[in-house]
Design an enzyme around this catalytic site. Structure first.
Site, short mmCIF file in Angstrom:
data_model
loop_
_atom_site.label_atom_id
_atom_site.label_comp_id
_atom_site.label_asym_id
_atom_site.label_seq_id
_atom_site.Cartn_x
_atom_site.Cartn_y
_atom_site.Cartn_z
N ASP A 217 43.45 64.36 91.67
CA ASP A 217 44.03 63.20 90.98
C ASP A 217 45.48 63.62 90.78
O ASP A 217 45.76 64.47 89.92
CB ASP A 217 43.35 62.95 89.63
CG ASP A 217 43.94 61.73 88.93
OD1 ASP A 217 45.17 61.57 88.97
OD2 ASP A 217 43.17 60.94 88.36
N HIS A 218 46.38 63.09 91.58
CA HIS A 218 47.72 63.69 91.60
C HIS A 218 48.45 63.56 90.26
O HIS A 218 49.39 64.30 89.99
CB HIS A 218 48.57 63.16 92.77
CG HIS A 218 49.19 61.83 92.53
ND1 HIS A 218 48.52 60.65 92.71
CD2 HIS A 218 50.45 61.47 92.15
CE1 HIS A 218 49.33 59.63 92.44
NE2 HIS A 218 50.51 60.10 92.10
N HIS A 280 43.74 57.78 87.48
CA HIS A 280 44.96 58.24 86.79
C HIS A 280 44.99 57.82 85.31
O HIS A 280 45.29 58.62 84.43
CB HIS A 280 46.22 57.69 87.45
CG HIS A 280 46.27 57.88 88.93
ND1 HIS A 280 45.75 58.98 89.56
CD2 HIS A 280 46.79 57.11 89.94
CE1 HIS A 280 45.95 58.89 90.87
NE2 HIS A 280 46.57 57.76 91.12
C1 BG6 Z 1 48.25 56.21 94.02
C2 BG6 Z 1 47.87 54.78 94.28
O1 BG6 Z 1 47.13 56.96 93.65
O2 BG6 Z 1 49.18 56.24 92.96
C3 BG6 Z 1 49.09 53.95 94.61
O3 BG6 Z 1 46.96 54.72 95.37
C4 BG6 Z 1 50.13 54.08 93.52
O4 BG6 Z 1 48.75 52.58 94.77
C5 BG6 Z 1 50.39 55.56 93.24
O5 BG6 Z 1 51.32 53.45 93.98
C6 BG6 Z 1 51.29 55.71 92.04
O6 BG6 Z 1 51.65 57.07 91.94
P1 BG6 Z 1 53.00 57.50 91.26
O7 BG6 Z 1 52.98 58.99 91.32
O8 BG6 Z 1 54.12 56.87 92.04
O9 BG6 Z 1 52.95 56.95 89.87
#
Ligand code: BG6
Length: 528
Positions: A217-218, A280
């Protein structure tokens, strides 16, 4: 006094590429929560090596790790993908991806050093021959090294291939290596429902031990998300307030100005709830609501997060309408340009009812939080990109000021801005200078940009490194991912059973009016 054992860092030793951190104060040594595990020699294999994620995030992250000396001395990269190509061609693709997407301009020596250790294996993920070729490549590296090397398999493919690859790694004997560690990193989405997530867990854990599995989960790799732990557990002043007695509500926003771009194939089957909230945003909620862990070990931290998820009731069918809202972006104006609505985007199914905006009202039913609403909202094509957590405290019990003076008194708000303009703001009431007692809200602010003059690493840098190190703290455990689905599943089921056209909101706006319907009286959404 400087220790005689440890050399002092002289100015000349500091990198010329980046300013030294303003926050490093020799009187106040930096505190690390965990003993950092070393990164042992590793071969990293990326399945889906020519895909968007690999190009935009993984390869640049590897380069930046190399740049900072974060990769082990012996590091090899193997790309696996469908297209036939020579090692040289794949290396050229890696180089282009790094040049295009790295957060820093590459140093030619470092780049060359990294690319020298790159190989390519072509083939379909369900073809046994691919795994035979991969085995040979890994063994080739090990023969030259004269020892077994750790192996990390990164699944950056379409989700349908996750179980296929995992089971093939198992049946081809690539799931274990005597004298070394084998790990598998699995990208999101981890299933599209509770049942799918359970099934995927069953298949993955049929081959690997949970300690070998790293579910990405980045958001957990983001500096600002990790800072939430520091904020809550390295400062004594917030803990006494951090409960239902003082906190009125919590609002978590993940707004994006971008649309779905070229991702209709994925997004039109996912929607905002699956794409951002299930993973997230529930993670962010856990960081706000969790109890202090006894220690910052992976198990203790994840145990506390799972307890929070278990304290959130799965909504009943007839509760969904009152606690969840969905909508779709229509045409509008974003960043000075006219943009199309979701239904006009290329690849979106005709009459699609996939939501591009979702808002929820959740409650964490435990001693600390009972009765405090947690509002979550995520949407594409909103007024701007902002990810923030706003914690609103209860109003003061009595106002002793005159009526005019009282007008500017607002409940205190603590705002954690995760991106952009990363920082923490505390909103207080202050007297406006002058002869009368007039109050207005002012901000006390901490900004990463000015407090730490260094650039934050990208989330993927931290996560790749931790996976190679075998530290799963920032990865989602099997029961955790299922607990997240347990909350979202009933909402998705009700939505799928009521397939009416969705409410629309104008692109570039604050989102749909309907989102107000789930707020308690006296509450409002913060401006995006
Ligand atoms: C990803 C989603 O996990 O997270 C995308 O699949 C989204 O749709 C992105 O744009 C948002 O990540 P960040 O790091 O730009 O907030």
């Amino acid at each position: 006094m400087a220790s005689t054992q440890e050399p002092e860092v002289s100015a000349s030793m500091a990198s010329t590429q980046e300013p030294a951190s303003a926050a490093v104060d020799p009187e106040n040594p930096l505190v690390e929560g965990l003993e950092r595990l070393p990164v042992a020699p590793t071969t990293l294999t990326i399945f889906g090596a020519t895909g968007d994620l690999a190009q935009r995030k993984l390869l640049p992250a590897l380069y930046n790790l190399a740049h900072e000396g974060g990769l082990p001395e012996r590091f090899h990269l193997v790309g696996v993908s469908r297209g036939e190509k020579e090692h040289e061609d794949y290396r050229a693709e890696c180089e282009a991806a790094i040049r295009n997407f790295s957060r820093r301009a590459p140093d030619e020596e470092v780049l060359k050093g990294l690319l020298e250790h790159v190989r390519y294996v072509p083939g379909m993920f369900d073809d046994e021959a691919v795994y035979g070729e991969l085995q040979k490549t890994l063994e080739g590296f090990e023969e030259r090294a004269g020892c077994a090397l750790n192996r990390a398999f990164y699944l950056s493919t379409a989700p349908m291939f996750f179980p296929v690859i995992v089971e093939a790694l198992g049946s081809q004997g690539l799931d274990r290596r005597e004298g070394a560690e084998v790990r598998v990193v699995i990208e999101k989405p981890f299933g599209t429902s509770l049942q799918e997530a359970r099934e995927l867990n069953r298949r993955v854990l049929g081959v690997f031990e949970e300690t070998q599995v790293f579910r990405i989960d980045h958001y957990l790799g983001k500096e600002t998300v990790q800072n939430m732990m520091a904020f809550r557990f390295a400062n004594g002043m917030f803990e006494p307030l951090w409960n239902r007695n003082y906190i009125d509500s919590v609002q978590i926003t993940a707004a994006e100005d971008i649309g779905i771009g070229s991702r209709a194939g994925y997004y039109d089957h996912a929607g905002a709830l699956r794409d951002l909230i299930q993973n997230h945003m529930l993670q962010l909620l856990c960081h706000v609501a969790m109890e202090p862990p006894v220690s910052f070990t992976a198990e203790e931290v994840r145990n506390e997060k799972v307890k929070v998820l278990h304290a959130i009731g799965a909504p009943l069918d007839d509760e969904v309408a009152g606690m969840a809202v969905r909508a779709q972006y229509g045409p509008g104006h974003v960043g000075g340009e006219d943009v199309e609505g979701y239904l006009e985007e290329e690849g979106v199914r005709e009459g699609s009812i996939t939501e591009t905006y979702a808002a929820l009202r959740l409650e964490v039913d435990n001693w600390r939080w009972a009765g405090v609403p947690f509002y979550l909202r995520a949407g594409k094509r909103l007024a701007r990109k902002i990810t923030e957590i706003a914690v609103t405290l209860k109003p003061v019990p009595h106002l002793a000021f005159s009526q005019a003076g009282s007008l500017g008194v607002r409940p205190n708000q603590l705002i954690l801005t995760l991106q952009p303009n990363e920082g923490v703001t505390l909103q207080l009431g202050a007297k406006i200078p002058g002869t009368r007692m007039m109050i207005r809200p002012v901000n006390m602010e901490f900004l990463y940009g000015t407090s730490f003059l260094s650039q934050s690493p990208e989330a993927y840098e931290r996560l790749i490194m931790d996976a190679m190190r075998g530290d799963p703290t920032l990865f989602t455990r099997d029961d955790e991912v299922e607990a997240q689905w347990r909350i979202c599943d009933p909402i998705l089921k009700v939505w799928e059973a009521t397939p009416q056209a969705l409410a629309q909101y104008e692109s570039g706006s604050q989102g749909p009016e309907q989102a107000n319907e789930i707020l308690d009286e006296g509450h409002s959404w913060r401006a995006i």
